[in-house]
Enzyme design. Structure first.
Site, PDB file in Angstrom:
ATOM      1  N   CYS A  11       0.868  -1.184   0.000  1.00  0.00           N
ATOM      2  CA  CYS A  11       0.000   0.000   0.000  1.00  0.00           C
ATOM      3  C   CYS A  11       0.902   1.231   0.000  1.00  0.00           C
ATOM      4  CB  CYS A  11      -0.973  -0.016   1.175  1.00  0.00           C
ATOM      5  SG  CYS A  11      -0.171  -0.036   2.803  1.00  0.00           S
ATOM      6  N   ASN A  14       2.295   1.318   4.383  1.00  0.00           N
ATOM      7  CA  ASN A  14       2.582   0.017   5.046  1.00  0.00           C
ATOM      8  C   ASN A  14       2.283   0.079   6.550  1.00  0.00           C
ATOM      9  OD1 ASN A  14       5.456  -2.221   5.516  1.00  0.00           O
ATOM     10  ND2 ASN A  14       3.342  -2.760   5.170  1.00  0.00           N
TER      11      ASN A  14
END
Ligand code: 4NP
Length: 165
Positions: A11, A14
């Site tokens: 992402c 994180n």
């Protein structure tokens, strides 16, 4: 010993979505008796939160459903991850475009191309992104957890089929 299948969730920071996916998928892999066959990690495209534990709101939402994210620590994704992992799974389209740039830089030694985590959801009308919950309320974190559980089941089925586990 049989080879392992390596899965990396990615992402932005994180600390919210990819650690949630990491913790949920780990528990499902363990429950399936596949912990020695599937390795899991998570990372962020950004460097803001390197070394930090998951956001307290993500930890709380996960804990309410029986997942413990407390041991996870944020790191930044690298191009070399593509030489190491069999699945590199982005939470949203922005993560995916950043991963495509890294992938292109080491294409000849890459084991996979990046894809959206929710691409494993087959039902018509399924969302394709896990929305960023960082600036929102508790409901967003619950929704992240729910989407991760659903997609983790679908990912595990795909891996079992593809890798004959
Ligand atoms: P994640 O959420 O990408 O799911 O870990 C975020 C975490 C931090 C920030 C944005 C999103 N941030 O802007 O610091």
């Amino acid at each position: 010993m049989s080879a392992t299948v390596k899965v990396l969730f990615v992402c932005l920071g994180n600390i919210c979505r990819s650690p949630t996916a990491h913790g949920v998928f780990l528990k499902k892999v363990q429950a399936a008796g596949l912990a020695s066959r599937v390795e899991i990690d998570s990372a962020g495209t950004a460097a803001y939160h390197i070394g930090k534990a998951p956001d307290a709101r993500s930890q709380r939402a996960a804990q309410q459903q029986g997942y413990d994210l407390s041991a996870l620590r944020a790191r930044q994704v690298t191009a070399e991850d593509f030489a190491d992992f069999d699945y590199v799974l982005a939470m949203d389209h922005q993560n995916l475009s950043e991963l495509r740039v890294l992938h292109a830089s080491i294409e000849s030694s890459a084991r996979c191309t990046p894809q959206l985590f929710l691409s494993f959801l087959q039902a018509a009308g399924s969302p394709d992104e896990v929305p960023d919950p960082y600036y929102g309320g508790a409901d967003g974190f619950k929704e992240v957890l729910r989407l991760c559980e659903e997609a983790a089941d679908a990912l595990l089925s795909d891996i079992r089929e593809r890798h004959a586990l």
